[in-house]
Design an enzyme around this catalytic site. Structure first.
Site, PDB file in Angstrom:
ATOM      1  N   CYS A  25     -44.364  34.487 -44.595  1.00 54.36           N
ATOM      2  CA  CYS A  25     -44.918  34.928 -45.879  1.00 54.36           C
ATOM      3  C   CYS A  25     -44.842  36.456 -45.964  1.00 54.36           C
ATOM      4  O   CYS A  25     -44.401  37.117 -45.034  1.00 54.36           O
ATOM      5  CB  CYS A  25     -46.369  34.506 -46.017  1.00 54.36           C
ATOM      6  SG  CYS A  25     -46.728  32.814 -45.551  1.00 54.36           S
ATOM      7  N   TYR A  60     -44.945  27.982 -47.057  1.00 60.14           N
ATOM      8  CA  TYR A  60     -44.273  27.784 -48.350  1.00 60.14           C
ATOM      9  C   TYR A  60     -43.036  26.891 -48.180  1.00 60.14           C
ATOM     10  O   TYR A  60     -42.292  27.033 -47.200  1.00 60.14           O
ATOM     11  CB  TYR A  60     -43.794  29.124 -48.906  1.00 60.14           C
ATOM     12  CG  TYR A  60     -44.893  30.022 -49.427  1.00 60.14           C
ATOM     13  CD1 TYR A  60     -45.717  29.635 -50.470  1.00 60.14           C
ATOM     14  CD2 TYR A  60     -45.078  31.292 -48.878  1.00 60.14           C
ATOM     15  CE1 TYR A  60     -46.711  30.473 -50.951  1.00 60.14           C
ATOM     16  CE2 TYR A  60     -46.064  32.149 -49.356  1.00 60.14           C
ATOM     17  CZ  TYR A  60     -46.884  31.728 -50.398  1.00 60.14           C
ATOM     18  OH  TYR A  60     -47.852  32.559 -50.874  1.00 60.14           O
ATOM     19  N   LYS A  78     -33.213  60.733 -38.333  1.00 65.60           N
ATOM     20  CA  LYS A  78     -33.190  60.330 -39.748  1.00 65.60           C
ATOM     21  C   LYS A  78     -33.944  59.008 -39.926  1.00 65.60           C
ATOM     22  O   LYS A  78     -34.220  58.306 -38.939  1.00 65.60           O
ATOM     23  CB  LYS A  78     -31.746  60.186 -40.216  1.00 65.60           C
ATOM     24  CG  LYS A  78     -30.935  59.130 -39.466  1.00 65.60           C
ATOM     25  CD  LYS A  78     -29.441  59.287 -39.722  1.00 65.60           C
ATOM     26  CE  LYS A  78     -28.650  58.221 -38.989  1.00 65.60           C
ATOM     27  NZ  LYS A  78     -27.210  58.499 -39.034  1.00 65.60           N
ATOM     28  N   ARG A  88     -16.301  58.305 -45.694  1.00 67.76           N
ATOM     29  CA  ARG A  88     -17.638  58.435 -46.283  1.00 67.76           C
ATOM     30  C   ARG A  88     -17.781  59.797 -46.940  1.00 67.76           C
ATOM     31  O   ARG A  88     -17.638  59.907 -48.148  1.00 67.76           O
ATOM     32  CB  ARG A  88     -18.692  58.205 -45.184  1.00 67.76           C
ATOM     33  CG  ARG A  88     -20.087  58.008 -45.679  1.00 67.76           C
ATOM     34  CD  ARG A  88     -21.036  57.467 -44.617  1.00 67.76           C
ATOM     35  NE  ARG A  88     -21.190  58.327 -43.458  1.00 67.76           N
ATOM     36  CZ  ARG A  88     -21.984  58.050 -42.414  1.00 67.76           C
ATOM     37  NH1 ARG A  88     -22.676  56.928 -42.406  1.00 67.76           N
ATOM     38  NH2 ARG A  88     -22.087  58.877 -41.385  1.00 67.76           N
ATOM     39  N   ASP A 109     -47.298  38.608 -45.915  1.00 69.06           N
ATOM     40  CA  ASP A 109     -48.265  39.309 -45.067  1.00 69.06           C
ATOM     41  C   ASP A 109     -48.655  38.546 -43.810  1.00 69.06           C
ATOM     42  O   ASP A 109     -49.404  39.076 -42.990  1.00 69.06           O
ATOM     43  CB  ASP A 109     -49.555  39.571 -45.872  1.00 69.06           C
ATOM     44  CG  ASP A 109     -49.247  40.077 -47.256  1.00 69.06           C
ATOM     45  OD1 ASP A 109     -48.521  41.078 -47.359  1.00 69.06           O
ATOM     46  OD2 ASP A 109     -49.696  39.461 -48.246  1.00 69.06           O
ATOM     47  N   ARG A 143     -24.630  64.228 -31.017  1.00 71.79           N
ATOM     48  CA  ARG A 143     -25.640  63.791 -31.986  1.00 71.79           C
ATOM     49  C   ARG A 143     -26.163  62.440 -31.509  1.00 71.79           C
ATOM     50  O   ARG A 143     -25.533  61.403 -31.724  1.00 71.79           O
ATOM     51  CB  ARG A 143     -25.021  63.684 -33.393  1.00 71.79           C
ATOM     52  CG  ARG A 143     -24.322  64.948 -33.870  1.00 71.79           C
ATOM     53  CD  ARG A 143     -23.850  64.828 -35.318  1.00 71.79           C
ATOM     54  NE  ARG A 143     -22.956  63.710 -35.572  1.00 71.79           N
ATOM     55  CZ  ARG A 143     -21.630  63.776 -35.521  1.00 71.79           C
ATOM     56  NH1 ARG A 143     -21.011  64.903 -35.241  1.00 71.79           N
ATOM     57  NH2 ARG A 143     -20.904  62.699 -35.772  1.00 71.79           N
ATOM     58  N   HIS A 167     -17.165  62.193 -37.712  1.00 66.85           N
ATOM     59  CA  HIS A 167     -17.958  61.015 -37.330  1.00 66.85           C
ATOM     60  C   HIS A 167     -17.019  59.846 -37.103  1.00 66.85           C
ATOM     61  O   HIS A 167     -16.128  59.602 -37.918  1.00 66.85           O
ATOM     62  CB  HIS A 167     -18.950  60.705 -38.456  1.00 66.85           C
ATOM     63  CG  HIS A 167     -19.976  59.690 -38.093  1.00 66.85           C
ATOM     64  ND1 HIS A 167     -20.846  59.849 -37.030  1.00 66.85           N
ATOM     65  CD2 HIS A 167     -20.305  58.490 -38.644  1.00 66.85           C
ATOM     66  CE1 HIS A 167     -21.656  58.788 -36.965  1.00 66.85           C
ATOM     67  NE2 HIS A 167     -21.337  57.953 -37.920  1.00 66.85           N
TER      68      HIS A 167
HETATM   69  C1  LIG Z   1     -26.598  58.448 -37.840  1.00 68.58           C
HETATM   70  C2  LIG Z   1     -25.591  59.425 -37.426  1.00 68.58           C
HETATM   71  C3  LIG Z   1     -25.449  59.751 -36.071  1.00 68.58           C
HETATM   72  C4  LIG Z   1     -26.182  59.035 -34.971  1.00 68.58           C
HETATM   73  O1  LIG Z   1     -25.549  57.792 -34.748  1.00 68.58           O
HETATM   74  P1  LIG Z   1     -26.009  56.821 -33.587  1.00 68.58           P
HETATM   75  O2  LIG Z   1     -25.013  55.726 -33.616  1.00 68.58           O
HETATM   76  O3  LIG Z   1     -27.375  56.336 -33.970  1.00 68.58           O
HETATM   77  O4  LIG Z   1     -26.025  57.606 -32.335  1.00 68.58           O
HETATM   78  C5  LIG Z   1     -24.554  60.750 -35.734  1.00 68.58           C
HETATM   79  N1  LIG Z   1     -23.831  61.383 -36.680  1.00 68.58           N
HETATM   80  C6  LIG Z   1     -23.928  61.081 -37.991  1.00 68.58           C
HETATM   81  C7  LIG Z   1     -23.093  61.819 -38.978  1.00 68.58           C
HETATM   82  C8  LIG Z   1     -24.797  60.084 -38.402  1.00 68.58           C
HETATM   83  O5  LIG Z   1     -24.880  59.776 -39.697  1.00 68.58           O
END
Ligand SMILES: *Cc1c(COP(=O)(O)O)cnc(C)c1O
Length: 368
Positions: A309, A263, A40, A135, A311, A218, A165
């Site tokens: 800055c 700056y 992602k 969430r 850039d 994941r 999660h």
């Molecule tokens: C981003 C995400 C992950 C990966 O998490 P990491 O900490 O980068 O390994 C796994 N599951 C869900 C639902 C996520 O949003």
């Protein structure tokens, strides 16, 4: 923003590091578990397509992204592996997901009811359980029972995944992991264990909690070679940082003692000093808080002086160096190494954020 190729600032991604991190984790979790590479947010800033392909070469059997557009980018790049969208996708885009063989996540009961009403072709669905992240996902037992009934009674819905999660798997304090495990176990009891994928592990849970109750990991931040806990918990194998951020000196001059830089004139030379200018700034993601951070030049550390800055920014050299001299902001320069983590600590954030906010203006260059 267009990538600026005619400028020496760039992100270099070592795909060998990605492959190393994936294959080491695959070895650890064993062949009965699958690994989906989380790409992602443009692969945490590294480039989603290239990272996805490297991860697949190293044994990832699927990919995970945060929204449908990110999934479509991978399909356009001819990636054929399963792609799971981890969060909410509006029901109107279900046909688009089906047309591209994208697996969607069911995040609430109303969405499941809507899906049941509109679906007219087979679709793969993973159901999200909110076991304590607060969430998305179902957290009510009665809703879970109702969802189970709908998902299993519609033959067009291929209910192939159940997941949750963890909010605090990156800590030495494991009490919240235990609580979430208990809640997710109750959910699994409702849905049964004959679902193709039951998954709970992000990098942190996978590295430190043995991919518990899960046949799919994941794998996100650790794939990029960053420790999900920062420094709190030690990684079980060497994570190789994939990302290098580098540029070149574009201007060098000697300033007299008492001259000002940048700056707001926040830096004043304390003696005769060599000051160099770099063509990178906060519009590239090198946020102003990096003022004072030490970058690597010829294997030595040189501080960013004055305000950064949009850039450009300035660094103090210990000697006169020519325009075109390479400067490493993150990565290796000889024996010296600037970790993403050191940058994260310097600007008081997490390593994830450091790489995600590197903008499109920086070309991504890949080392095979
Ligand atoms: C981003 C995400 C992950 C990966 O998490 P990491 O900490 O980068 O390994 C796994 N599951 C869900 C639902 C996520 O949003």
């Amino acid at each position: 923003m267009v990538p600026s190729f005619c400028r020496p600032s760039r992100v270099v991604v070592d795909l060998e590091a990605i492959r190393h991190n994936v294959s080491e984790e695959k070895k650890r979790i064993g062949i009965e578990k699958e690994l989906f590479a989380v790409v992602k947010a443009n692969g945490y800033g590294h480039g989603a397509v290239q990272v996805a392909k490297a991860a697949i070469e190293a044994g990832a059997t699927g990919l995970a992204v945060s929204n449908l557009d990110e999934a479509l980018e991978l399909r356009r790049a001819n990636i054929v592996e399963p792609i799971l969208v981890l969060s909410y996708v509006s029901i109107e885009f279900v046909p688009l997901a089906i047309a591209n063989d994208i697996t969607l996540t069911a995040t609430n009961l109303d969405w499941i009811k809507d899906l049941n009403n509109i679906v007219n072709q087979p679709i793969k669905i993973h159901l999200k359980i909110d076991s304590g992240m607060g969430r998305v996902g179902l957290n009510d037992i009665d809703e879970m029972k109702e969802a189970n009934q709908i998902l299993k009674s519609n033959s067009l819905i291929n209910f192939e995944g159940l997941f949750t999660h963890f909010a605090k798997a990156d800590s030495l304090d494991t009490s919240y992991v235990v609580l979430q495990q208990e809640r997710f176990t109750k959910a699994i009891d409702i849905f049964g264990r004959d679902i193709k994928y039951i998954h709970a592990s992000n990098s942190a849970l996978a590295l430190w909690h043995d991919a518990w109750e899960s046949n799919l990991v994941r794998f996100g931040v650790a794939m990029y070679g960053m420790n999900p806990s920062g420094t709190e918990v030690k990684e079980p194998f060497i994570l190789k940082q994939a990302l290098t951020l580098e540029t070149e000196i574009t201007h060098v001059k000697q300033l007299e003692q008492g001259e000002k830089v940048g700056y707001g004139i926040t830096y004043e030379t304390s003696e005769k000093e060599w000051i160099a200018t770099l063509p990178i700034g906060y519009a590239d993601g090198l946020v102003r808080k990096y003022q004072g951070f030490e970058v690597l030049v010829n294997g030595k550390k040189m501080p960013i002086v004055g305000r950064i800055c949009m850039d450009q920014c300035m660094i103090k050299l210990d000697e006169k160096l020519p325009v075109g001299t390479k400067v490493t902001i993150f990565g290796y320069d000889g024996e010296q190494f600037n970790s993403i983590q050191s940058g994260a600590e310097y600007v008081e954030t997490i390593n994830y954020e450091v790489t995600c906010i590197l903008t499109d203006r920086l070309p991504r260059v890949y080392l095979r």
